[in-house]
Design a protein around this motif. Sequence first.
Motif, PDB file in Angstrom:
ATOM      1  N   GLY A 154       0.784  -1.222   0.000  1.00 55.07           N
ATOM      2  CA  GLY A 154       0.000   0.000   0.000  1.00 55.07           C
ATOM      3  C   GLY A 154       0.816   1.271   0.000  1.00 55.07           C
ATOM      4  N   THR A 240      -3.639  -4.679  -8.854  1.00 52.26           N
ATOM      5  CA  THR A 240      -4.306  -4.063  -9.996  1.00 52.26           C
ATOM      6  C   THR A 240      -3.717  -2.674 -10.300  1.00 52.26           C
ATOM      7  OG1 THR A 240      -6.055  -3.168  -8.599  1.00 52.26           O
ATOM      8  CG2 THR A 240      -6.509  -5.241  -9.683  1.00 52.26           C
ATOM      9  N   ALA A 244      -3.357   3.723  -6.502  1.00 55.65           N
ATOM     10  CA  ALA A 244      -3.465   4.859  -7.420  1.00 55.65           C
ATOM     11  C   ALA A 244      -2.409   4.818  -8.510  1.00 55.65           C
ATOM     12  CB  ALA A 244      -3.390   6.186  -6.651  1.00 55.65           C
ATOM     13  N   GLN A 260      -9.257  -1.348 -22.423  1.00 48.74           N
ATOM     14  CA  GLN A 260     -10.144  -0.521 -21.617  1.00 48.74           C
ATOM     15  C   GLN A 260     -10.500   0.764 -22.347  1.00 48.74           C
ATOM     16  OE1 GLN A 260      -8.569   0.315 -17.734  1.00 48.74           O
ATOM     17  NE2 GLN A 260     -10.324   1.527 -17.118  1.00 48.74           N
ATOM     18  N   PHE A 261      -9.495   1.346 -23.015  1.00 48.78           N
ATOM     19  CA  PHE A 261      -9.738   2.633 -23.656  1.00 48.78           C
ATOM     20  C   PHE A 261      -9.877   2.509 -25.176  1.00 48.78           C
ATOM     21  CE2 PHE A 261      -7.192   3.726 -19.791  1.00 48.78           C
ATOM     22  CZ  PHE A 261      -8.253   4.240 -19.087  1.00 48.78           C
TER      23      PHE A 261
ATOM     24  N   LYS B 192      -8.748  -1.735  -2.568  1.00 47.97           N
ATOM     25  CA  LYS B 192      -7.626  -2.199  -3.392  1.00 47.97           C
ATOM     26  C   LYS B 192      -8.084  -2.745  -4.736  1.00 47.97           C
ATOM     27  CE  LYS B 192      -5.860  -6.188  -3.784  1.00 47.97           C
ATOM     28  NZ  LYS B 192      -5.461  -7.544  -3.410  1.00 47.97           N
ATOM     29  N   ASP B 193      -9.244  -3.421  -4.732  1.00 47.70           N
ATOM     30  CA  ASP B 193      -9.673  -4.123  -5.944  1.00 47.70           C
ATOM     31  C   ASP B 193     -10.276  -3.213  -7.005  1.00 47.70           C
ATOM     32  OD1 ASP B 193      -8.889  -6.717  -5.381  1.00 47.70           O
ATOM     33  OD2 ASP B 193     -10.541  -6.963  -3.979  1.00 47.70           O
ATOM     34  N   ASN B 252      -5.325  -0.333   1.361  1.00 49.28           N
ATOM     35  CA  ASN B 252      -4.563  -0.822   0.218  1.00 49.28           C
ATOM     36  C   ASN B 252      -4.297  -2.311   0.311  1.00 49.28           C
ATOM     37  OD1 ASN B 252      -4.146   1.576  -1.315  1.00 49.28           O
ATOM     38  ND2 ASN B 252      -2.876   2.265   0.378  1.00 49.28           N
ATOM     39  N   ASN B 383     -11.691   7.940 -23.072  1.00 49.68           N
ATOM     40  CA  ASN B 383     -10.728   7.004 -23.649  1.00 49.68           C
ATOM     41  C   ASN B 383      -9.505   7.722 -24.196  1.00 49.68           C
ATOM     42  OD1 ASN B 383     -12.327   4.902 -23.023  1.00 49.68           O
ATOM     43  ND2 ASN B 383     -13.082   4.531 -25.087  1.00 49.68           N
ATOM     44  N   GLN B 386      -7.459   8.676 -21.478  1.00 47.55           N
ATOM     45  CA  GLN B 386      -7.042   7.480 -20.747  1.00 47.55           C
ATOM     46  C   GLN B 386      -7.189   7.671 -19.248  1.00 47.55           C
ATOM     47  OE1 GLN B 386      -4.154   5.008 -22.029  1.00 47.55           O
ATOM     48  NE2 GLN B 386      -3.990   5.747 -24.087  1.00 47.55           N
ATOM     49  N   ILE B 387      -8.360   8.157 -18.837  1.00 43.27           N
ATOM     50  CA  ILE B 387      -8.605   8.336 -17.414  1.00 43.27           C
ATOM     51  C   ILE B 387      -9.209   7.060 -16.850  1.00 43.27           C
ATOM     52  CG2 ILE B 387      -9.925   9.613 -15.693  1.00 43.27           C
ATOM     53  CD1 ILE B 387      -9.723  12.048 -17.462  1.00 43.27           C
ATOM     54  N   ASP B 388      -8.458   6.408 -15.992  1.00 39.98           N
ATOM     55  CA  ASP B 388      -8.959   5.242 -15.286  1.00 39.98           C
ATOM     56  C   ASP B 388      -9.635   5.791 -14.033  1.00 39.98           C
ATOM     57  OD1 ASP B 388      -9.433   3.077 -13.739  1.00 39.98           O
ATOM     58  OD2 ASP B 388      -7.454   2.179 -14.001  1.00 39.98           O
ATOM     59  N   ALA B 391      -8.941   4.303 -10.583  1.00 37.00           N
ATOM     60  CA  ALA B 391      -7.633   4.667 -10.037  1.00 37.00           C
ATOM     61  C   ALA B 391      -7.646   6.124  -9.578  1.00 37.00           C
ATOM     62  CB  ALA B 391      -6.542   4.447 -11.084  1.00 37.00           C
ATOM     63  N   GLN B 394      -9.023   6.252  -6.155  1.00 35.24           N
ATOM     64  CA  GLN B 394      -7.977   5.831  -5.219  1.00 35.24           C
ATOM     65  C   GLN B 394      -7.016   6.980  -4.946  1.00 35.24           C
ATOM     66  OE1 GLN B 394      -6.070   2.380  -6.951  1.00 35.24           O
ATOM     67  NE2 GLN B 394      -7.316   1.015  -5.705  1.00 35.24           N
ATOM     68  N   GLU B 395      -6.565   7.618  -6.038  1.00 36.44           N
ATOM     69  CA  GLU B 395      -5.585   8.683  -5.896  1.00 36.44           C
ATOM     70  C   GLU B 395      -6.153   9.816  -5.051  1.00 36.44           C
ATOM     71  OE1 GLU B 395      -3.865   9.444  -9.691  1.00 36.44           O
ATOM     72  OE2 GLU B 395      -2.588  11.055  -8.930  1.00 36.44           O
ATOM     73  N   LEU B 398      -6.334   8.857  -1.335  1.00 40.22           N
ATOM     74  CA  LEU B 398      -5.038   8.687  -0.678  1.00 40.22           C
ATOM     75  C   LEU B 398      -4.222   9.975  -0.630  1.00 40.22           C
ATOM     76  CD1 LEU B 398      -3.968   5.286  -2.257  1.00 40.22           C
ATOM     77  CD2 LEU B 398      -4.803   5.663   0.061  1.00 40.22           C
ATOM     78  N   MET B 412      -6.048  16.793 -17.962  1.00 33.56           N
ATOM     79  CA  MET B 412      -6.064  15.689 -18.912  1.00 33.56           C
ATOM     80  C   MET B 412      -7.361  15.702 -19.710  1.00 33.56           C
ATOM     81  SD  MET B 412      -4.521  12.752 -16.410  1.00 33.56           S
ATOM     82  CE  MET B 412      -4.866  11.274 -17.339  1.00 33.56           C
TER      83      MET B 412
END
Lengths: 294, 424
Positions: A154, A240, A244, A260-261, B192-193, B252, B383, B386-388, B391, B394-395, B398, B412
Amino acid sequence: MLNRMSISKQRTIIIVSFTLIPLLLLLTFAYYPALQLIHLSFTNWDGMSQEKEWVGWDNYAEVFNNPDIFGVFRHNLAYFFVGIVQNLFAIYFAVILKGKLRGRNLFRLLLFLPYILNGVAVAYLFGYVFDTTNGSLNTVLGGIGLPNDTSWLGMKSLVNYTLASIGFWRFMGFNMVIYLAALQSIPEDLYEASSIDGANGWQKFRFITLPNIYKIIELNLFLTVTGALEVFDLPFVLTTGGPAGASETFVMKIISTAFQFNNYGLASAMSVVLLLAVVAVLSVQRYFLNRGND
Amino acid sequence: MKRKVSLLLSAMLLLTVVLAACSSKEKEETTGTTSANGDIKGKIVFLTNRTDMIGKQYNDYKKRFEEKYPDVDLEFEAITDYEKNLKVRIASGSYPDVVLLAGGIPNSDFPKYFAPLDDIHFSDDLYFKDLKAFEGKMYGVSSGSSTVGIVYNKKAFAAAGITEVPKTLDEFYAASQKLKDKGIVPLASNFKDKWPLDAWLYDVPTIIGNDSTHQNKRADSDAPYGMDSVYAQSWNILREMNKQGFLEKDINSTNWEQSKKDVAQGKFAMYLLGNWVINQVIENGAAANDVGFFPFPTDNSGELKAPLNPDFFYGVNKNGNVPAAKAFVQWMIEESGFDDFAGFIPTLKSKKPQLAQLSEFNSYNPKFIEAGPSNDTATEINNKAQIDQEAFVQEYVLADDPAKVLDKYNKMWASAKKSVTGSK
């Protein structure tokens, strides 16, 4: 029909027909897709549409200009560093286990065993080791009085080294076996002669062992470097790419770009760049290792 | 490895040929019996994703349906990896009479492949009438829907002395504090997943903004992830939960499979997920009576809201046996009982869901917000950038300075938007 031909003609026919099938398979499943990949890398294909518009070098420009894409190579560095240490350990164990150690076959087996395990299984296994609250590693550390709440997977600064250490555990035995085979091919009388001349252990290693396994070190470094550049299964299953995105590797980035994209063109360009990166690193490595040799 | 791939490929090739051969034969048969006057007879085939129901529930469905329509021969064909395979079969023109519509087929393509279903006379108003529609005609009927809220362990709530489910955000925090004091982890985030964060990404913003089109509306903005956007508001709740220690000890390092057991045993108290998770918690050892479900309060107004998300849609092949296929769709919605079997909220607005937890959920009178159609421009920009987004969540949670994270993603987004809309 074959009986009537001359021996040499028969031979040619047999050889050609026997090599034809593997060659055909190789061309169909290795070279044709590779060429397609290069072709796709110059288009903006989205994975579905009939048209593949030619965009020239745009995708390559994007790969090198977008820090989000090229920057992930930093995460691969950890695997590279740990890989070097892994090779040092492999040589060390190979030298020890080549000697007349009691139970050496058992030790060889134990060190080699992790390599046989499936990568995803290993990832799951270490998921339980590195779990912060219930993991075995933290339990052991707590048991001997060390801090027991380290978040191994983590912490952004730690996560790549944690993952790389799993790679160390898994591939060190494999490297060792290769070194071991090389060591065993060095004739014993060289060591005998050097003993008579009064060489000590280190001198024997430095002047007999090392030059003899030079090519093998090169091979192992090649495997380590490509392995480090192409790491995928461990972070994919364990984190995964998290936390982040801190453990996202280049191959994971390629996969998310494509699937994915829906940006197959860019993903193809990234794959080609990865291929070139491997070639580049290899060339540099060969240059330094072969200096003064040939 | 290479050999394995080639083997697999040739096997797949063979299979495709065989399948294509089979289905083209099927089609001949079905089109042969389609009569102009709209009689309900002949053979129909339903292409389903529920491989587990073949030979079980579907046998019963076939019997009951053919009892009602004796001239119809109903067949089921189940395939895995449904969306991808359906696309291939539609492209090759060999898809059966009734299929399930998912993403991947743009609405504008519907008239090419499917028959409009507006002339089916359902006994009541339907949810999601306009989602799979084009130019005012409906091409898809939702097979059922689900909602998102707090799935909780009643025993854990009782142990912490919580007698009433929280109706406001402050009450929710207070309940979490009580659980934490008892040594129970209040909310299993499975941070986390990544995928469990979807609720915070799609559903909580829907509840906060009282609007399900927030993902589409990003297409109109250069900075969709502002500090006062529904996203930041949603993720701030998660941040706060994490700061107060209301989530797993180390977010995490979470374990999804284990979390289901922990919720079932009351070591963890809550999930913020869809109602599909209820049965999984029960399968992992919780008594059905001990699992409850209530709408997630995102503010202190006391007004409860919940998103309503559709599952697959039934679509009818316009070149197939249309009258019988339409009868089948109507029967699936009104009489089959599939929605109850699957644990869905029924598509007929007046029909009550059978799942006890859904009845409990409805007893808090949440206002349901129906999901809207997706917008291609927003997806395209996303797309391109490319923004996940998972994630991203998460960012944000955190980060020491969340405003910086928002800035980064807004930049972006803006540059991707420029190149997408500029190129058109």
